[in-house]
Design an enzyme around this catalytic site. Structure first.
Site, PDB file in Angstrom:
ATOM      1  N   SER A  45      65.572  74.548 173.340  1.00 32.00           N
ATOM      2  CA  SER A  45      66.155  73.340 173.897  1.00 32.00           C
ATOM      3  C   SER A  45      66.832  72.619 172.740  1.00 32.00           C
ATOM      4  O   SER A  45      66.224  72.444 171.677  1.00 32.00           O
ATOM      5  CB  SER A  45      65.083  72.473 174.551  1.00 32.00           C
ATOM      6  OG  SER A  45      65.717  71.527 175.395  1.00 32.00           O
ATOM      7  N   GLU A  46      68.088  72.227 172.941  1.00 32.24           N
ATOM      8  CA  GLU A  46      68.920  71.848 171.789  1.00 32.24           C
ATOM      9  C   GLU A  46      68.507  70.527 171.139  1.00 32.24           C
ATOM     10  O   GLU A  46      68.999  70.185 170.077  1.00 32.24           O
ATOM     11  CB  GLU A  46      70.399  71.834 172.178  1.00 32.24           C
ATOM     12  CG  GLU A  46      70.808  70.816 173.220  1.00 32.24           C
ATOM     13  CD  GLU A  46      70.730  71.358 174.646  1.00 32.24           C
ATOM     14  OE1 GLU A  46      69.989  72.344 174.868  1.00 32.24           O
ATOM     15  OE2 GLU A  46      71.402  70.783 175.516  1.00 32.24           O
ATOM     16  N   ASN A  47      67.597  69.792 171.768  1.00 31.50           N
ATOM     17  CA  ASN A  47      67.102  68.609 171.081  1.00 31.50           C
ATOM     18  C   ASN A  47      66.089  68.958 169.992  1.00 31.50           C
ATOM     19  O   ASN A  47      65.673  68.077 169.242  1.00 31.50           O
ATOM     20  CB  ASN A  47      66.506  67.611 172.082  1.00 31.50           C
ATOM     21  CG  ASN A  47      65.391  68.190 172.893  1.00 31.50           C
ATOM     22  OD1 ASN A  47      65.501  69.306 173.404  1.00 31.50           O
ATOM     23  ND2 ASN A  47      64.300  67.479 173.015  1.00 31.50           N
TER      24      ASN A  47
END
Lengths: 218, 231
Positions: A45-47
């Site tokens: 997840s890119e966070n």
């Protein structure tokens, strides 16, 4: 015809053992529910997490552990956390093998529009532009037509673009299509859907080569 | 050891003035500098440009500085979980610059790392690329993006020590380490401030060189935007 879960289930068949995968918000998130037996993948997840697990139980909820959709999540054994620059380094550096995201429109050249509707409140592109600009293997999960019944698979996108010439495969409620050489190539039909229905629902150039099988969902 | 510890958020925002550019860490409401945001509100500085991935919600996070009309411009990748934001944007009271998330992160990192500009493929062929130099590398088009400049960076960490070293928790790390590198003055607020020597140097995420002021935060709310549980 497939529902959202059906689309996710079909996309999950594209997963290969050892893949690192980024799932967008909406239908793509559901792909995690259908990882085929015998295949190990890790979700990014890119966070800032690799090894994202399922939603937490009530006692596991942690404000410091969320996904890119801002939902609370869990971390699986072997997970790691990192900052946003490293996260997008993984993405732009093509260390993530598969990206699944939604779209409002797709063109027969592989252009995608999914972030902005002129005249409506613009929320922003988030990480979508970085993802589509870099990933080699982008699969779009979407409905074939919009609520007015108009095709979302077009000759050219009418909405502001998120990326150009980047999408290679789309799974819709009606079927699976590859995008190459300036056309949509029909590969599989959703259960109960005919080639004519796909033709009627596809505004962009459509190529139907030979007998098109109906997809198998386990 | 260089003295960095300040008493509280009020002391940490000293020198903050009208028209400054601020970076604020966090993704959604996770890892936002809650104490500093309240102190910026009390300080009252106006016409601020805020670089932050999101803009908070109506009554929490950066939404608090929208309420007081202290923000002139937001530079973000995703906004609009926030009715007031929409109202201010549509009325022209708030300027908004939307930037791809990875580019936003890299422009922070570059600012702290002495890289004035860089080429990225993100946004090529879209309105983000308008007016920007395009160059081809390995037959792929890229656009030129510049490092940010920020007068202050406000970051939030889990643990910190008196030397300014920081450790983050979970996905609350996000933009915080990058912004810490980039601020002319970086203010770090931490849930737990310990004496130098108590944090294992092997596990420091942000070395203290990037932090000018550090304080122990209080009353963390750590609000959750989308509480989602397994059924």
């Amino acid at each position: 015809m497939l529902d959202k879960n059906g689309i996710a289930q079909r996309i999950a068949q594209e997963l290969e053992d050892g893949y690192y995968v980024n799932l967008g918000i909406g239908i793509p998130t559901l792909v995690a529910n259908y990882v085929p037996d015998g295949i190990s993948v890790e979700f990014q997840s890119e966070n800032g997490i690799l090894g994202m697990g399922p939603f937490p139980t009530e006692d596991q909820v942690d404000a410091d552990l969320i996904n890119a959709g801002k939902q609370t999540i869990t971390a699986l054994p072997g997970a790691s956390f990192f900052d946003s620059a490293m996260s997008f380094g993984m993405i732009r550096g093509q260390h993530v093998q598969m990206t699944v995201l939604g779209a409002m429109e797709l063109s027969q050249d592989g252009d995608i529009a999914n972030w902005k509707i002129p005249g409506k409140m613009v929320k922003g592109m988030g990480g979508a532009m970085d993802l589509v600009a870099s990933a080699e293997n982008i699969i779009v999960a979407m409905m074939h037509t919009n609520k007015a019944g108009e095709s979302k698979l077009l000759e050219k996108c009418s909405l502001p673009l998120t990326g150009v010439r980047c999408v290679r495969k789309v799974v819709t409620n009606l079927g699976v299509l590859d995008i190459k050489d300036g056309a949509f190539h029909l590969r599989e039909l959703a259960p109960g859907i005919s080639v004519d229905e796909i033709k009627n629902a596809t505004a962009g150039k459509l190529i139907v080569d030979g007998d098109i099988p109906t997809m198998k969902l386990a | 050891m260089i003295r960095k510890v300040v008493k509280n958020a009020e002391e940490a925002v000293q020198g903050l003035k009208d028209n400054m550019t601020l970076m604020l860490g966090g993704f959604g409401l996770s890892g936002i500098p809650e104490n500093s945001i309240l102190a910026i509100r009390s300080n009252g500085a106006k016409n601020l440009t805020c670089i932050s991935n999101n803009a908070g919600v109506d009554d929490f996070g950066l939404g608090l500085l929208l309420q007081t009309r202290q923000i002139k411009k937001m530079i973000s990748s995703y906004v609009g979980e926030n009715d007031l934001f929409e109202k201010l944007m549509l009325s022209g009271e708030l300027e908004v610059d939307l930037i791809p998330q990875g580019t936003l992160a890299e422009r922070c990192r570059a600012a702290g790392a002495g890289i004035p500009a860089f080429f990225t493929p993100a946004g090529y062929g879209t309105e983000v690329a308008e007016g920007k130099e395009v160059r081809y590398f390995n037959d792929k088009p890229h656009i030129l993006e510049h490092a940010f400049e920020a007068d202050f960076a406000f970051v939030k960490a889990w643990k910190g020590d008196e030397a300014g070293n920081l450790i983050f928790k979970g996905t609350a790390r996000n933009f915080n380490p990058l912004m810490a590198m980039a601020g002319k003055i970086t203010v770090a607020e931490v849930e737990e401030l310990v004496p130098a020597g108590e944090l294992d140097p092997n596990f420091i995420h942000t070395p203290g060189i990037f932090v000018q002021r550090i304080f122990q935060g209080v009353n963390y709310e750590k609000r959750i935007e989308k509480r989602t549980v397994r059924s």
